[in-house]
Design a protein around this motif. Sequence first.
Motif, PDB file in Angstrom:
ATOM      1  N   LEU A  53       3.308  -8.801  -9.148  1.00 59.13           N
ATOM      2  CA  LEU A  53       3.354  -8.159  -7.832  1.00 59.13           C
ATOM      3  C   LEU A  53       1.973  -7.753  -7.315  1.00 59.13           C
ATOM      4  O   LEU A  53       1.746  -7.750  -6.118  1.00 59.13           O
ATOM      5  CB  LEU A  53       4.270  -6.927  -7.855  1.00 59.13           C
ATOM      6  CG  LEU A  53       5.747  -7.191  -8.110  1.00 59.13           C
ATOM      7  CD1 LEU A  53       6.520  -5.883  -8.093  1.00 59.13           C
ATOM      8  CD2 LEU A  53       6.316  -8.156  -7.072  1.00 59.13           C
ATOM      9  N   ASN A  54       1.074  -7.365  -8.218  1.00 58.57           N
ATOM     10  CA  ASN A  54      -0.253  -6.968  -7.710  1.00 58.57           C
ATOM     11  C   ASN A  54      -1.344  -7.978  -8.050  1.00 58.57           C
ATOM     12  O   ASN A  54      -2.528  -7.675  -7.963  1.00 58.57           O
ATOM     13  CB  ASN A  54      -0.627  -5.558  -8.182  1.00 58.57           C
ATOM     14  CG  ASN A  54      -1.081  -5.527  -9.617  1.00 58.57           C
ATOM     15  OD1 ASN A  54      -0.827  -6.468 -10.357  1.00 58.57           O
ATOM     16  ND2 ASN A  54      -1.757  -4.466  -9.996  1.00 58.57           N
ATOM     17  N   GLY A  55      -0.922  -9.162  -8.436  1.00 55.76           N
ATOM     18  CA  GLY A  55      -1.885 -10.228  -8.658  1.00 55.76           C
ATOM     19  C   GLY A  55      -2.639 -10.117  -9.975  1.00 55.76           C
ATOM     20  O   GLY A  55      -3.596 -10.840 -10.205  1.00 55.76           O
ATOM     21  N   ALA A  61       4.217 -21.208 -11.020  1.00 50.46           N
ATOM     22  CA  ALA A  61       4.805 -21.977  -9.924  1.00 50.46           C
ATOM     23  C   ALA A  61       5.428 -20.995  -8.951  1.00 50.46           C
ATOM     24  O   ALA A  61       5.808 -19.879  -9.321  1.00 50.46           O
ATOM     25  CB  ALA A  61       5.874 -22.932 -10.461  1.00 50.46           C
ATOM     26  N   GLY A  62       5.524 -21.398  -7.696  1.00 52.80           N
ATOM     27  CA  GLY A  62       6.112 -20.533  -6.677  1.00 52.80           C
ATOM     28  C   GLY A  62       5.096 -19.583  -6.070  1.00 52.80           C
ATOM     29  O   GLY A  62       3.907 -19.648  -6.404  1.00 52.80           O
ATOM     30  N   THR A  63       5.562 -18.717  -5.169  1.00 54.23           N
ATOM     31  CA  THR A  63       4.632 -17.781  -4.514  1.00 54.23           C
ATOM     32  C   THR A  63       5.161 -16.360  -4.538  1.00 54.23           C
ATOM     33  O   THR A  63       6.363 -16.116  -4.496  1.00 54.23           O
ATOM     34  CB  THR A  63       4.383 -18.147  -3.031  1.00 54.23           C
ATOM     35  OG1 THR A  63       5.642 -18.396  -2.406  1.00 54.23           O
ATOM     36  CG2 THR A  63       3.471 -19.334  -2.874  1.00 54.23           C
ATOM     37  N   VAL A  64       4.212 -15.432  -4.623  1.00 50.49           N
ATOM     38  CA  VAL A  64       4.493 -14.001  -4.536  1.00 50.49           C
ATOM     39  C   VAL A  64       3.772 -13.501  -3.297  1.00 50.49           C
ATOM     40  O   VAL A  64       2.561 -13.695  -3.166  1.00 50.49           O
ATOM     41  CB  VAL A  64       3.946 -13.252  -5.772  1.00 50.49           C
ATOM     42  CG1 VAL A  64       4.153 -11.748  -5.623  1.00 50.49           C
ATOM     43  CG2 VAL A  64       4.592 -13.760  -7.052  1.00 50.49           C
ATOM     44  N   LYS A  65       4.524 -12.897  -2.371  1.00 49.95           N
ATOM     45  CA  LYS A  65       3.889 -12.358  -1.164  1.00 49.95           C
ATOM     46  C   LYS A  65       4.161 -10.868  -1.045  1.00 49.95           C
ATOM     47  O   LYS A  65       5.289 -10.421  -1.219  1.00 49.95           O
ATOM     48  CB  LYS A  65       4.408 -13.074   0.086  1.00 49.95           C
ATOM     49  CG  LYS A  65       3.852 -14.466   0.241  1.00 49.95           C
ATOM     50  CD  LYS A  65       4.273 -15.082   1.557  1.00 49.95           C
ATOM     51  CE  LYS A  65       3.689 -16.486   1.683  1.00 49.95           C
ATOM     52  NZ  LYS A  65       4.328 -17.206   2.805  1.00 49.95           N
ATOM     53  N   ILE A  66       3.092 -10.132  -0.739  1.00 45.62           N
ATOM     54  CA  ILE A  66       3.190  -8.691  -0.515  1.00 45.62           C
ATOM     55  C   ILE A  66       2.831  -8.458   0.948  1.00 45.62           C
ATOM     56  O   ILE A  66       1.701  -8.737   1.357  1.00 45.62           O
ATOM     57  CB  ILE A  66       2.208  -7.928  -1.447  1.00 45.62           C
ATOM     58  CG1 ILE A  66       2.456  -8.273  -2.913  1.00 45.62           C
ATOM     59  CG2 ILE A  66       2.281  -6.415  -1.201  1.00 45.62           C
ATOM     60  CD1 ILE A  66       3.821  -7.895  -3.470  1.00 45.62           C
ATOM     61  N   LYS A  76      -7.019 -12.210   0.077  1.00 47.03           N
ATOM     62  CA  LYS A  76      -6.052 -11.133   0.300  1.00 47.03           C
ATOM     63  C   LYS A  76      -5.839 -10.252  -0.924  1.00 47.03           C
ATOM     64  O   LYS A  76      -5.163  -9.239  -0.852  1.00 47.03           O
ATOM     65  CB  LYS A  76      -4.693 -11.718   0.711  1.00 47.03           C
ATOM     66  CG  LYS A  76      -4.734 -12.510   1.999  1.00 47.03           C
ATOM     67  CD  LYS A  76      -4.944 -11.604   3.187  1.00 47.03           C
ATOM     68  CE  LYS A  76      -4.821 -12.403   4.492  1.00 47.03           C
ATOM     69  NZ  LYS A  76      -5.390 -11.705   5.621  1.00 47.03           N
ATOM     70  N   ILE A  77      -6.412 -10.677  -2.034  1.00 41.96           N
ATOM     71  CA  ILE A  77      -6.093 -10.007  -3.296  1.00 41.96           C
ATOM     72  C   ILE A  77      -6.519  -8.532  -3.289  1.00 41.96           C
ATOM     73  O   ILE A  77      -5.838  -7.663  -3.838  1.00 41.96           O
ATOM     74  CB  ILE A  77      -6.664 -10.785  -4.521  1.00 41.96           C
ATOM     75  CG1 ILE A  77      -5.936 -10.389  -5.798  1.00 41.96           C
ATOM     76  CG2 ILE A  77      -8.148 -10.648  -4.664  1.00 41.96           C
ATOM     77  CD1 ILE A  77      -4.528 -10.918  -5.884  1.00 41.96           C
ATOM     78  N   LYS A  82      -4.593  -2.872  -3.191  1.00 45.06           N
ATOM     79  CA  LYS A  82      -4.481  -1.557  -2.534  1.00 45.06           C
ATOM     80  C   LYS A  82      -3.036  -1.238  -2.179  1.00 45.06           C
ATOM     81  O   LYS A  82      -2.617  -0.084  -2.230  1.00 45.06           O
ATOM     82  CB  LYS A  82      -5.331  -1.534  -1.250  1.00 45.06           C
ATOM     83  CG  LYS A  82      -6.769  -1.112  -1.498  1.00 45.06           C
ATOM     84  CD  LYS A  82      -7.456  -0.708  -0.206  1.00 45.06           C
ATOM     85  CE  LYS A  82      -7.501  -1.849   0.791  1.00 45.06           C
ATOM     86  NZ  LYS A  82      -8.288  -1.536   1.982  1.00 45.06           N
ATOM     87  N   ASP A  83      -2.301  -2.268  -1.813  1.00 46.05           N
ATOM     88  CA  ASP A  83      -0.912  -2.062  -1.373  1.00 46.05           C
ATOM     89  C   ASP A  83       0.038  -1.757  -2.533  1.00 46.05           C
ATOM     90  O   ASP A  83       1.057  -1.101  -2.340  1.00 46.05           O
ATOM     91  CB  ASP A  83      -0.392  -3.308  -0.637  1.00 46.05           C
ATOM     92  CG  ASP A  83      -0.905  -3.374   0.791  1.00 46.05           C
ATOM     93  OD1 ASP A  83      -1.431  -2.351   1.280  1.00 46.05           O
ATOM     94  OD2 ASP A  83      -0.785  -4.449   1.418  1.00 46.05           O
ATOM     95  N   VAL A  84      -0.268  -2.317  -3.700  1.00 45.54           N
ATOM     96  CA  VAL A  84       0.649  -2.170  -4.838  1.00 45.54           C
ATOM     97  C   VAL A  84       0.020  -1.285  -5.908  1.00 45.54           C
ATOM     98  O   VAL A  84      -0.863  -1.709  -6.641  1.00 45.54           O
ATOM     99  CB  VAL A  84       1.000  -3.549  -5.453  1.00 45.54           C
ATOM    100  CG1 VAL A  84       2.048  -3.390  -6.550  1.00 45.54           C
ATOM    101  CG2 VAL A  84       1.490  -4.512  -4.371  1.00 45.54           C
ATOM    102  N   GLY A  85       0.474  -0.058  -5.982  1.00 42.11           N
ATOM    103  CA  GLY A  85      -0.033   0.865  -6.999  1.00 42.11           C
ATOM    104  C   GLY A  85       0.815   0.776  -8.255  1.00 42.11           C
ATOM    105  O   GLY A  85       2.037   0.745  -8.185  1.00 42.11           O
ATOM    106  N   MET A  86       0.142   0.703  -9.403  1.00 44.72           N
ATOM    107  CA  MET A  86       0.888   0.558 -10.664  1.00 44.72           C
ATOM    108  C   MET A  86       0.653   1.748 -11.582  1.00 44.72           C
ATOM    109  O   MET A  86      -0.489   2.148 -11.790  1.00 44.72           O
ATOM    110  CB  MET A  86       0.399  -0.686 -11.413  1.00 44.72           C
ATOM    111  CG  MET A  86       0.532  -1.957 -10.628  1.00 44.72           C
ATOM    112  SD  MET A  86       2.044  -2.795 -11.106  1.00 44.72           S
ATOM    113  CE  MET A  86       1.417  -3.770 -12.429  1.00 44.72           C
ATOM    114  N   VAL A  87       1.742   2.248 -12.148  1.00 51.10           N
ATOM    115  CA  VAL A  87       1.646   3.289 -13.173  1.00 51.10           C
ATOM    116  C   VAL A  87       2.321   2.743 -14.423  1.00 51.10           C
ATOM    117  O   VAL A  87       3.411   2.162 -14.343  1.00 51.10           O
ATOM    118  CB  VAL A  87       2.325   4.598 -12.702  1.00 51.10           C
ATOM    119  CG1 VAL A  87       2.265   5.664 -13.788  1.00 51.10           C
ATOM    120  CG2 VAL A  87       1.660   5.118 -11.426  1.00 51.10           C
TER     121      VAL A  87
END
Length: 277
Positions: A53-55, A61-66, A76-77, A82-87
């Motif tokens: 999800l955050n690259g 294969a395939g695509t992940v879009k945020i 865009k990475i 910045k958009d996907v915060g991980m804890v």
Amino acid sequence: MAVLLDNVTYSYNINDTHRVDAVKNLSLHIEEGTFVALVGHNGSGKSTLAKLLNGLLLPTAGTVKIFGNSTLDGEKIFDIRKDVGMVFQNPDNQMIASIVEDDIAFGPENLGIERKEIIRRVEWALDKVGMLEYRKRTPFKMSGGQKQRLAIAGVLAIMPKILVLDESTAMLDPQGRSEVLKVAHELNKQERITVIHITHFMEEALDADRLIVLNDGKIAFDGAPKEVFAHYEELKKIKLAVPWETQLAISLQKAGMDLGEGIVKEEDLVDKLCQLL
Ligand code: ADP
Ligand code: MG
């Protein structure tokens, strides 16, 4: 759309001849503002999905879009991070500075944000997780629940639109777990942050808008928690048990008590039983 996965496969290369497909041909949409609980037994692919999800991992294969940005798009990475915060799981591995407010400031400092704005964000983030009064203290002696709330604050200071909690409650005592879960729900309701809460505690899915069950890198169930819990026999087969209150409601229903459909929460069960008795 906050999250869009289109036919995503992720394979870990173990060596030249051997690989593990951790996520298999998975398609998924998550709308902005949703609170998603993601469950599945060990090795079902939850953490791999989180990292896609955050690259941190790129799909084989395939695509992940945020929010429309593909993680495969190098330009865009930065936005995606910045958009996907991980804890993560271990609260002790997520602290850098010895004073709470310095720790929270670390993320926005790295983004080159101006001093005044950093101070504002630090205050806001600490307030959101109920830790403002601890701003001058050292995080090292705090409880696991407090440390995880600080880890969430550290991520919040970057102003993410999506918060991914990868088993962030797993190492906590019940008190710490409920503190963290409460903060996650408040952020979802008050700030409209999309939350993806990965957990192996099924009862932590009770208040989610949507429950996604992963099994062997694929989605086994996806729906409102009460819809998913109705499949308790199949869930058992993939080593997942529904919460005890849900199980009790199911058993009483089976034993001939007319509880009506879809009781999954303790308070609803208690209300219903009080009416009946
Ligand atoms: P979960 O978080 O649900 O426990 P993971 O995404 O960590 O699942 O793992 C999914 C599968 O990928 C498992 O079979 C696991 O052994 C494998 N896997 C995870 N990380 C690695 C890695 N770094 N190298 C090789 N295989 C891995
Ligand atoms: Mg994991």
